[in-house]
Design a protein around this motif. Structure first.
Motif, mmCIF file in Angstrom:
data_model
loop_
_atom_site.group_PDB
_atom_site.id
_atom_site.type_symbol
_atom_site.label_atom_id
_atom_site.label_comp_id
_atom_site.label_asym_id
_atom_site.label_seq_id
_atom_site.Cartn_x
_atom_site.Cartn_y
_atom_site.Cartn_z
ATOM 1 N N ALA A 136 0.828 -1.205 0.000
ATOM 2 C CA ALA A 136 0.000 0.000 0.000
ATOM 3 C C ALA A 136 0.863 1.256 0.000
ATOM 4 O O ALA A 136 0.672 2.152 -0.821
ATOM 5 N N VAL A 137 1.828 1.323 0.921
ATOM 6 C CA VAL A 137 2.656 2.527 1.031
ATOM 7 C C VAL A 137 3.465 2.746 -0.246
ATOM 8 O O VAL A 137 3.512 3.848 -0.793
ATOM 9 N N VAL A 138 4.081 1.678 -0.742
ATOM 10 C CA VAL A 138 4.919 1.814 -1.930
ATOM 11 C C VAL A 138 4.076 2.248 -3.134
ATOM 12 O O VAL A 138 4.446 3.161 -3.875
ATOM 13 N N THR A 139 2.927 1.624 -3.315
ATOM 14 C CA THR A 139 2.101 1.975 -4.468
ATOM 15 C C THR A 139 1.602 3.412 -4.380
ATOM 16 O O THR A 139 1.676 4.162 -5.348
ATOM 17 N N VAL A 140 1.111 3.796 -3.216
ATOM 18 C CA VAL A 140 0.640 5.169 -3.048
ATOM 19 C C VAL A 140 1.805 6.138 -3.277
ATOM 20 O O VAL A 140 1.660 7.149 -3.967
ATOM 21 N N GLY A 141 2.968 5.800 -2.748
ATOM 22 C CA GLY A 141 4.141 6.669 -2.886
ATOM 23 C C GLY A 141 4.565 6.844 -4.326
ATOM 24 O O GLY A 141 4.773 7.967 -4.791
ATOM 25 N N ILE A 142 4.674 5.734 -5.068
ATOM 26 C CA ILE A 142 5.161 5.907 -6.442
ATOM 27 C C ILE A 142 4.097 6.538 -7.334
ATOM 28 O O ILE A 142 4.415 7.261 -8.264
ATOM 29 N N CYS A 143 2.842 6.298 -7.025
ATOM 30 C CA CYS A 143 1.785 6.968 -7.796
ATOM 31 C C CYS A 143 1.857 8.474 -7.542
ATOM 32 O O CYS A 143 1.806 9.278 -8.468
ATOM 33 N N ALA A 144 2.024 8.846 -6.265
ATOM 34 C CA ALA A 144 2.115 10.267 -5.915
ATOM 35 C C ALA A 144 3.322 10.908 -6.569
ATOM 36 O O ALA A 144 3.269 12.072 -6.985
ATOM 37 N N SER A 145 4.433 10.158 -6.695
ATOM 38 C CA SER A 145 5.657 10.745 -7.233
ATOM 39 C C SER A 145 5.429 11.290 -8.642
ATOM 40 O O SER A 145 5.982 12.323 -9.006
ATOM 41 N N ALA A 146 4.594 10.604 -9.414
ATOM 42 C CA ALA A 146 4.349 11.063 -10.782
ATOM 43 C C ALA A 146 3.675 12.433 -10.777
ATOM 44 O O ALA A 146 4.073 13.329 -11.524
#
Lengths: 271, 215, 221
Positions: B90-100
């Motif tokens: 969850a954290v990794v997916t939310v983080g990399i999505c936010a990075s874009a």
């Protein structure tokens, strides 16, 4: 940690993942060895699966607690939205889906079902001040139902028989109930236990039809992966369910949550 | 009709579930800011390969819905042996999505700065890292603050999607509560109040930073 | 992978995607217009009006679209507001998007150098002309990437319309996956359609960006 040691750690981690045993030959042995059964259910399906003040409870939990005792492993309960349950089961994120799933021929082709755990026969609920009485009164009316369910199929067939019912499909039954409350829908089709529980909780808003159900009898059961490795696990669960039916535990649990006892088939129905 | 007792009773379990919303959106935002900054740097770099990588990263992660990213990360990657705990996924997916999204916000702000400033700084002999650290970035951060706060607030709300990997956050808890009480309206409004409380803090923080950094 | 299923469900999915694009386009245009109006009013209105607008922004922005839509569609009839699914969806998107757009415009206006506006006032330009000739063109340039960014975010919010039975892409994909259990294909469909839409929007955005910055550059020299 230097770059080299962290790189080594990462490589070791990858190697460990690759070396992990690919497939368990026997799920029952695996579950017993681990001492736990990892389950998935959608904890908003009253009265089967409910989260009351953050605690999981309901008919499914009571049944599965007993089944786990018989098998000799601790159940691990997880709340997984319905749409992710079967995909997660297929990639072995869980051992079993204990959300009540209606047994249908299509699903039997793809999954292993346990013995029935409850009656899933389709029924109808209406607004408390509606003047409809019997199920056939829905001819020409608008009826809501959950998308892609066995109850949807039954309603569709029944509608054809009656010569026309407007069917509106919803992602979950909760939205259908909400739309029944607003008056956009004349009735909602769902499984008998769910609707009975709904009417018991909101008698000022909703009422059952008389008789409530229509269509052929169908059943809820639990779902396992298809294949040889799950066969022994399925048998163990079924044996536990039969034992619990014979010693009256199933009856007690049904009466606690559904208010009545329905005898269930002792074999997995195939239609 | 609207039931006040149901509305009030809904708060306790929802506040409990808010722990996960805060944990996942907080860590996701932190990760997103770090990766997003790196991606933005790659996007503006003189190397074509880095620029290309960053462009694909942004296109893919902005293009594919977060829900699908989560499903793939958690339910499809185990097929090739990558199996991580739900909370990490969850954290990794939310983080990399936010990075874009965050990298695009930085890029937009930097692009809007007059070119003359960097040129002037270079003309008086400032080193490139000083031009970035003292001239471009401070102004870009200030200018993009409202957009950034917008994005962070969106992230807090988007974190509700992580329920699909079995994490009981506010939205999921409210759906469960709605399904047992059969009073969705009351429970959802209670959930809205909790989200509002969290996001008001974020937007107050944004206003404070805006005042402090006003040019 | 089973592409036979895509053949069978293809027309339904395409119709769903069409509805998604339509709801997104209309919702974004309305929300952007309302957002611009809010940002302008907020700049010039009396203090108490600004307070009300600020409260609107905080409340709408601070709560999830899912809840807003649910309350609008299922709660509206309690107070006599009975809308069909599609109009309710569009109204919901407009309301939901407007505060974000308002903030983006505000941020764009902030980036306009105060000196330019003061200079315009000094030469006696009317306030409305200042808005039209200076604030809007300059503000829009710096707001454009953020506008595109948020329009892209809004594409994803349209999937929530499925809870009020708008037959958009998510609704149809769910239907396909619950009927066929083909979850991998369902995710693939969602990913491809959304990626295509988002890529188109961001390409258009970049083109627009190049175009309006070029225009400004020629004007400056």
């Amino acid at each position: 940690m230097t770059f080299q040691t962290s790189l080594r750690a990462a490589l070791l981690g990858l190697a460990a993942m690759a070396a992990a045993p690919a497939a368990m030959a026997d799920q029952l042995a695996d579950v017993k060895a681990a001492g736990k059964i990892v389950t998935a259910t959608d904890m908003h399906y009253a009265p089967f699966d409910m989260l009351t003040n953050g605690t999981y409870e309901g008919m499914t939990k009571d049944l599965f607690d007993e089944v786990s005792k018989e098998i000799g492993a601790e159940p691990v309960y997880q709340d997984i939205p319905w749409t992710a349950e079967l995909p997660g089961l297929e990639v072995k994120k869980f051992d079993i889906v204990i959300a009540p799933v209606t047994i249908t021929p299509e699903r039997l082709e793809r999954y292993t079902f346990t013995l029935p755990i409850a009656d899933a026969t389709v029924a109808l609920v209406k607004s408390a001040n509606s003047d409809m009485k019997e199920p056939k009164d829905i001819a020409g009316k608008t009826v809501g139902v959950q998308q892609g369910t066995a109850q949807f199929r039954a309603l569709e067939a029944f509608g054809k028989e009656l010569g026309g019912v407007t069917i509106k499909e919803y992602g979950t039954t909760d939205e259908a109930y909400a739309d029944l409350a607003t008056g956009r829908l004349d009735a909602v089709a769902g499984s008998l236990p769910n609707l009975t529980y709904l009417v018991k909780n909101r008698p000022e808003s909703f009422a059952m039809f008389e008789p409530a159900n229509f269509g052929p009898p169908t059943y809820f059961a639990w779902v396992l992966r298809k294949g040889d490795d799950s066969a022994s696990f399925a048998t163990a669960i079924n044996d536990a369910l039969l034992k619990m039916t014979d010693d009256g535990r199933v009856k007690a649990i049904q009466e606690k949550w559904l208010g009545a006892y329905t005898e269930l088939p002792r074999e997995v129905p195939t239609n | 009709m609207f039931s006040i007792p149901v509305f009030l009773q809904a708060f306790e379990p929802l506040i409990w579930a808010a722990r996960y919303t805060l944990l996942i959106s907080g860590l996701g935002i932190a990760l997103g800011l770090v990766i997003g900054t790196l991606i933005c740097a790659a996007r503006l770099s003189p190397y074509a390969a880095l620029r290309g990588f960053a462009a694909v990263w942004v296109s893919f992660l902005r293009g594919v819905p977060l829900l699908v990213q989560l499903l793939v990360f958690y339910y499809t990657l185990p097929v090739i042996g990558i199996d991580v705990p739900a909370i990490v996924a969850a954290v990794v997916t939310v983080g990399i999505c936010a990075s874009a999204y965050i990298s695009e916000i930085w890029r937009g702000a930097i692009a809007a700065l007059p070119k003359g400033q960097a040129e002037a700084a270079a003309a008086i002999g400032m080193a490139p890292h000083h031009i970035w650290g003292r001239v471009i970035l401070p102004q870009a951060v200030t200018m993009s603050l409202p957009a950034l706060i917008n994005e962070l607030i969106l992230l807090v709300k988007a974190s509700s999607l992580v329920s699909v990997v079995g994490i009981l956050e506010i939205t999921r808890a409210s759906q469960a509560q709605a399904a047992t009480t059969f009073r969705p309206l009351e429970v959802y409004i209670a959930a809205a109040c909790i989200y509002l409380a969290i996001n008001l803090c974020l937007s107050a923080l944004g206003r404070y930073l805006e005042h402090r950094t006003a040019i | 992978m089973d592409f036979g299923i895509l053949q069978q469900y293809g027309p339904m999915l395409l119709r769903g995607f069409g509805n998604t694009v339509l709801c997104w386009a209309l919702g974004t245009i309305f929300a952007m217009a309302l957002g611009l109006l809010i940002a302008l009013v907020q700049r010039y209105a009396a203090r108490w009006v600004r307070w009300i607008i600020q409260a609107y922004i905080e409340i709408i922005r601070g709560t999830p679209f899912l809840v807003q839509l649910f309350v609008l569609y299922y709660g509206g009839p309690l107070i006599g507001l009975r809308l069909d699914a599609v109009p309710a969806g569009l109204l919901g998107l407009t309301i939901y998007g407007s505060p974000y757009f308002a903030e983006i415009f505000r941020s764009g206006f902030r980036a306009v150098p105060v000196g330019q506006i003061e200079a315009a006032r000094a030469i006696g330009m009317a306030e409305l002309t200042i808005v039209r000739r200076i604030l809007l063109p300059l503000g829009l340039v710096s707001a454009l990437p953020a506008l595109v960014n948020f329009s892209i975010i809004l594409t994803k919010e349209t999937v929530i319309l499925s809870i009020i039975t708008v037959p958009e892409l998510m609704y149809q994909v769910q239907r396909m996956s619950t009927e066929t259990f083909r979850y991998l294909e369902a995710n693939l469909v969602l990913a491809l359609f959304f990626w295509a839409l988002v890529e188109t929007i961001s390409r258009l955005g970049r083109r627009l960006e190049r175009r309006i910055t070029r225009h400004l550059l020629t004007e400056r020299t």
